[in-house]
Scaffold this active site. Structure first.
Site, PDB file in Angstrom:
ATOM      1  N   SER A 180      -1.960   0.163 -20.924  1.00 35.14           N
ATOM      2  CA  SER A 180      -1.243   0.256 -22.206  1.00 35.14           C
ATOM      3  C   SER A 180      -0.516  -1.057 -22.515  1.00 35.14           C
ATOM      4  CB  SER A 180      -0.226   1.390 -22.165  1.00 35.14           C
ATOM      5  OG  SER A 180       0.804   1.046 -21.261  1.00 35.14           O
ATOM      6  N   ARG A 181      -0.435  -1.931 -21.543  1.00 34.75           N
ATOM      7  CA  ARG A 181       0.288  -3.210 -21.698  1.00 34.75           C
ATOM      8  C   ARG A 181       1.772  -3.010 -22.008  1.00 34.75           C
ATOM      9  NH1 ARG A 181      -4.196  -4.517 -20.039  1.00 34.75           N
ATOM     10  NH2 ARG A 181      -5.430  -6.296 -20.783  1.00 34.75           N
TER      11      ARG A 181
END
Ligand SMILES: Cc1cc2nc3c(=O)[nH]c(=O)nc-3n(C[C@H](O)[C@H](O)[C@H](O)COP(=O)(O)O)c2cc1C
Length: 202
Positions: A180-181
């Site tokens: 998802s960073r």
């Protein structure tokens, strides 16, 4: 040190050690490599790696030729930046600050710890100027090595330590939410001589 500990901490040096110290065991090759950024008079940015030699409350210290491109650019602007990345831990530290030259006695002590060949190459290098050929470099090296055989090699005045004195430091860390960073960014910023911290969007 957890996320809350970092955000409530007013001592960036402790957080630096929390990030950096484990790297010394995890990374066998130059764990202390940092990218130093400067800008030239036209505003053109420039980056290059150097080896970090000390970090104290004052700032981040590395050694270089003060007549090099980085030396000129950093002292002309009076400002510089550095970036450190840990491949092993997936962390990064990013610093912006003012630039100071280290005291001569500190530079002398570090110079004394350097190997003879490294001293000779620092003396001969007109760092960042053009050199005609590899042969010329090696000839100059051999000549100086013979000249200084059995003698003390003095530190050139233009070879010294540069300290980036932080005004803003960002600690970046990858989290387990890698896809998802949604990673963590914590910033320490000097505000009226007080360090304030905040979390940034990734
Ligand atoms: C891993 C690594 C470490 C380096 N360490 C230093 C250093 O400590 N000091 C230095 O002056 N140059 C160091 N260099 C060379 C610089 O990256 C650069 O080529 C040189 O200092 C000239 O930069 P300038 O023309 O921007 O001044 C290092 C290069 C690498 C790849």
């Amino acid at each position: 040190m957890n996320e809350q500990d970092i955000l409530e901490n007013r001592n960036w040096l402790e957080v630096w050690h929390h990030y950096y110290d484990p790297e010394l065991k995890l990374e066998p090759n130059d764990p202390n490599a940092i990218c130093i950024s400067s800008v030239d008079a036209s505003g053109m940015p420039n980056g290059r790696y150097v080896l970090l030699k000390d970090v104290s409350e004052k700032g981040f210290l590395f050694y270089t030729n003060l007549k090099s491109q980085k030396g000129k650019e950093l002292f002309k602007a009076g400002k510089g930046a550095l970036t450190w990345w840990s491949r092993a831990q997936n962390k990064s530290v990013r610093v912006q600050g003012t630039v100071e030259q280290v005291r001569d006695d500190i530079a002398d002590t570090y110079w004394a710890s350097r190997k003879e060949d490294a001293k000779i190459s620092a003396i001969l290098s007109k760092q960042s100027d053009e050199v005609a050929s590899r042969e010329q470099l090696e000839e100059e090296f051999a000549k100086l090595k013979a000249e200084y055989a059995g003698k003390d090699i003095p530190r050139p005045k233009h070879w010294s330590g540069v300290i980036i004195c932080p005004q803003k430091i960002e600690f970046w860390e990858a989290t387990s939410a890698y896809t998802s960073r949604l990673h963590n960014r914590f910033v320490f910023e000097l505000n009226n001589n007080q360090w304030i911290t905040k979390r940034l969007y990734p």
